[in-house]
Motif scaffolding. Structure first.
Motif, PDB file in Angstrom:
ATOM      1  N   ARG A  14       0.805  -1.220   0.000  1.00 43.23           N
ATOM      2  CA  ARG A  14       0.000   0.000   0.000  1.00 43.23           C
ATOM      3  C   ARG A  14       0.839   1.271   0.000  1.00 43.23           C
ATOM      4  N   LYS A  43       1.082  10.794   3.739  1.00 38.57           N
ATOM      5  CA  LYS A  43       0.560  11.175   2.425  1.00 38.57           C
ATOM      6  C   LYS A  43      -0.800  11.808   2.677  1.00 38.57           C
ATOM      7  N   TRP A  56       3.943   9.086  -1.094  1.00 39.03           N
ATOM      8  CA  TRP A  56       4.252   8.937   0.322  1.00 39.03           C
ATOM      9  C   TRP A  56       5.631   9.522   0.601  1.00 39.03           C
ATOM     10  N   GLN A 101       2.884   2.728  -3.817  1.00 38.52           N
ATOM     11  CA  GLN A 101       2.181   3.902  -4.329  1.00 38.52           C
ATOM     12  C   GLN A 101       3.086   5.113  -4.267  1.00 38.52           C
ATOM     13  N   SER A 102       2.905   6.014  -5.206  1.00 38.83           N
ATOM     14  CA  SER A 102       3.687   7.247  -5.167  1.00 38.83           C
ATOM     15  C   SER A 102       3.016   8.253  -4.228  1.00 38.83           C
TER      16      SER A 102
END
Length: 151
Positions: A63, A85, A70, A67-68
């Protein structure tokens, strides 16, 4: 650990726990993301555990790291890591933090380590080698393990 050792508990009777999960919160103000900044309760649960405010390390690999957007913060004063994020904030242990804790454990001479819980380690190898945290703990305390986790 120091509390118990200072009160006479033999180090050989103590075990240090290593969490294979993170705890997350919804920030009141996304621009204020330092430890102890106000929150509005737990962040949404992760896809497998589904427990609000809880993500297994395996879920973090999927998760958060998958994912970008963070941002990871290594807090040198606290010797900890957290990621954020938007309004989501989560504190967790990466391999560097686990190594620091293991160095501390060995320096004070306690009996060993325990994990909670093995099913939330990175069993798919999404963040690196499979079972990276369990294998790091094993190898630091017992010597190198083979690819199956055995000495």
């Amino acid at each position: 650990m120091n509390y118990y050792l200072g009160r006479g508990v033999p180090g050989s009777q103590l075990m240090m726990g290593f969490p294979l999960y993170g705890r997350g919160f919804k920030l009141q103000d996304p621009s204020k993301h330092a430890p102890y900044d106000p929150s509005n309760g737990p962040m949404d649960g992760c896809p497998y555990s589904e427990e609000p405010g809880f993500c297994g390390y395996n879920e973090l690999c999927e998760r958060i790291f998958g994912q970008s957007g963070w941002t990871d913060v290594h807090d040198g004063d606290m010797q900890a890591i957290y990621s954020y994020k938007g309004s989501n904030w989560i504190g967790w242990d990466d391999l560097n933090i686990v190594k620091l804790k293991l160095d501390y454990l060995k320096s004070i001479g306690v009996g060993g380590a325990m994990l909670w819980s093995i099913d939330t380690d990175d069993f798919r190898g999404l963040c690196g080698p499979k079972y990276a945290i369990a294998n790091l703990i094993w190898s630091e305390l017992n010597g190198a393990a083979d690819s199956e986790g055995r000495e």
